[in-house]
Design a protein around this motif. Sequence first.
Motif, PDB file in Angstrom:
ATOM      1  N   UNK A 290     -36.204  19.877  31.996  1.00 41.35           N
ATOM      2  CA  UNK A 290     -37.268  20.874  32.048  1.00 41.35           C
ATOM      3  C   UNK A 290     -37.810  21.213  30.672  1.00 41.35           C
ATOM      4  N   UNK A 291     -36.924  21.311  29.693  1.00 43.28           N
ATOM      5  CA  UNK A 291     -37.332  21.582  28.312  1.00 43.28           C
ATOM      6  C   UNK A 291     -38.254  20.488  27.800  1.00 43.28           C
ATOM      7  N   UNK A 292     -37.874  19.243  28.017  1.00 43.06           N
ATOM      8  CA  UNK A 292     -38.666  18.109  27.529  1.00 43.06           C
ATOM      9  C   UNK A 292     -40.002  18.037  28.273  1.00 43.06           C
ATOM     10  N   UNK A 293     -39.967  18.184  29.588  1.00 43.39           N
ATOM     11  CA  UNK A 293     -41.205  18.144  30.368  1.00 43.39           C
ATOM     12  C   UNK A 293     -42.185  19.188  29.865  1.00 43.39           C
ATOM     13  N   UNK A 294     -41.716  20.405  29.631  1.00 39.60           N
ATOM     14  CA  UNK A 294     -42.617  21.470  29.192  1.00 39.60           C
ATOM     15  C   UNK A 294     -43.160  21.199  27.796  1.00 39.60           C
ATOM     16  N   UNK A 295     -42.311  20.687  26.907  1.00 36.74           N
ATOM     17  CA  UNK A 295     -42.769  20.347  25.560  1.00 36.74           C
ATOM     18  C   UNK A 295     -43.867  19.293  25.618  1.00 36.74           C
ATOM     19  N   UNK A 296     -43.684  18.292  26.463  1.00 42.23           N
ATOM     20  CA  UNK A 296     -44.672  17.217  26.569  1.00 42.23           C
ATOM     21  C   UNK A 296     -45.965  17.726  27.184  1.00 42.23           C
ATOM     22  N   UNK A 297     -45.872  18.415  28.317  1.00 41.66           N
ATOM     23  CA  UNK A 297     -47.079  18.848  29.018  1.00 41.66           C
ATOM     24  C   UNK A 297     -47.881  19.854  28.210  1.00 41.66           C
ATOM     25  N   UNK A 298     -47.205  20.632  27.378  1.00 44.62           N
ATOM     26  CA  UNK A 298     -47.926  21.621  26.570  1.00 44.62           C
ATOM     27  C   UNK A 298     -48.776  20.974  25.486  1.00 44.62           C
ATOM     28  N   UNK A 299     -48.508  19.691  25.178  1.00 43.74           N
ATOM     29  CA  UNK A 299     -49.249  19.025  24.110  1.00 43.74           C
ATOM     30  C   UNK A 299     -50.277  18.030  24.643  1.00 43.74           C
ATOM     31  N   UNK A 300     -50.380  17.914  25.970  1.00 48.44           N
ATOM     32  CA  UNK A 300     -51.339  16.970  26.527  1.00 48.44           C
ATOM     33  C   UNK A 300     -52.749  17.548  26.484  1.00 48.44           C
ATOM     34  N   UNK A 301     -53.750  16.717  26.245  1.00 50.41           N
ATOM     35  CA  UNK A 301     -55.138  17.191  26.313  1.00 50.41           C
ATOM     36  C   UNK A 301     -55.472  17.677  27.711  1.00 50.41           C
TER      37      UNK A 301
END
Length: 391
Positions: A290-301
């Motif tokens: 969940x931590x990784x998913x949120x970090x990734x999705x927060x940086x997507x255009x």
Amino acid sequence: MYKRHIQSSVQTLLGQNAAVAVMGPRQVGKTTLALEIAGQQPSVYLDLESPRDLVMLNDIEAFCDLHQGKLIVLDEVQRLPGLFAPLRSIIDKRRRAGHKHGQFLLLGSASISLLQQSSESLAGRIAYAEMVPLSIDETAGQASTEQLYLRGGFPESLAANDEASSLNWRDNFIRTYLERDIPQLGPRIPAETLRRFWTMLAHNQGETFNASALARAIDTSSVTISRYLDLLVDLLLVRRLQPWHSNVGKRMVKAPKVYIRDSGICHALLGIETFNELLGHPVVGGSWEGFVVEQILSRLPAHTHAGFYRSSGGAEIDLVIEHKNKQRWAIEIKRNSAPTLSRGFHTASEDIAPTRKIVVHGGGSAFPMGNHVHALPLIQLIKQLGQEKPV
């Protein structure tokens, strides 16, 4: 002070639109961001939770006339849904006077979709941005990945003097939402019932949503459980990650995955205070995912499509990203610094034909894993996502 990525985006939007709404959970840093932007130009700030400030908007047109040419910052706008109707005529009046852009900066603690329901009259006059907890690259040099993962990205939790103080802040955050904020928004849900539901989601971090099973645990209906989930999603506290679908001719899982969006809030709901406690807890795998998913999705255009892939036959990929440039990334998430891949990942990759296959792991090194799979530390992937054209 953390440098937030969203600041330049909001300033750009203000230069292009009459109003900008920044949405995000409480205490995520919206007010700090707004005051930083407002401090660079003539402006006025009102907190709609303050009775003194609220009374100033009894005659909002007169108030705005008094502050012609200034950026007006209105905090906690979900408290005054009737605000949006008069804003349309005020914006148009200011436009005729030559003040086209950067008139209003609105801050809210509910989801963009909820605000849009109240702001249909501002169509063509307002842009939206979502502010999320701190990311791994925003805290580089000020907090370790381990600390960010354990405490989460709310600034006060992350900057606390010790683990006990951080957990106490998050416990108070949860209690405030349950006992004050949610009742103010209207839903009449017993605080203890909603806490039990929220805690069950934490125990099932990263699992597919099973409304029937959760309903039995709380002794309520599946419809009610789904309503509880909708509420926490709308408050930007929980993420509902939809399955990624493609015409691959296989039976696919249809239920979404559900994550507590901030890892620190997830750990607080489970009573986890230290990193050693986290490592020994059964949720550690789902929590890291969940931590990784949120970090990734927060940086997507904006408008990038993301989901997870899972077939009934066991083929699975934790995260699939479709970039605007037609690249398709298959991302598997492993906490171990020496990750291994199951046959299910390779089968799923054959199904969806990604242009890039990545394993995000808990170590600090990047290395090839064979079969065109590359293992990357989280920070390295986040930096790549921050580029205009991911490669």
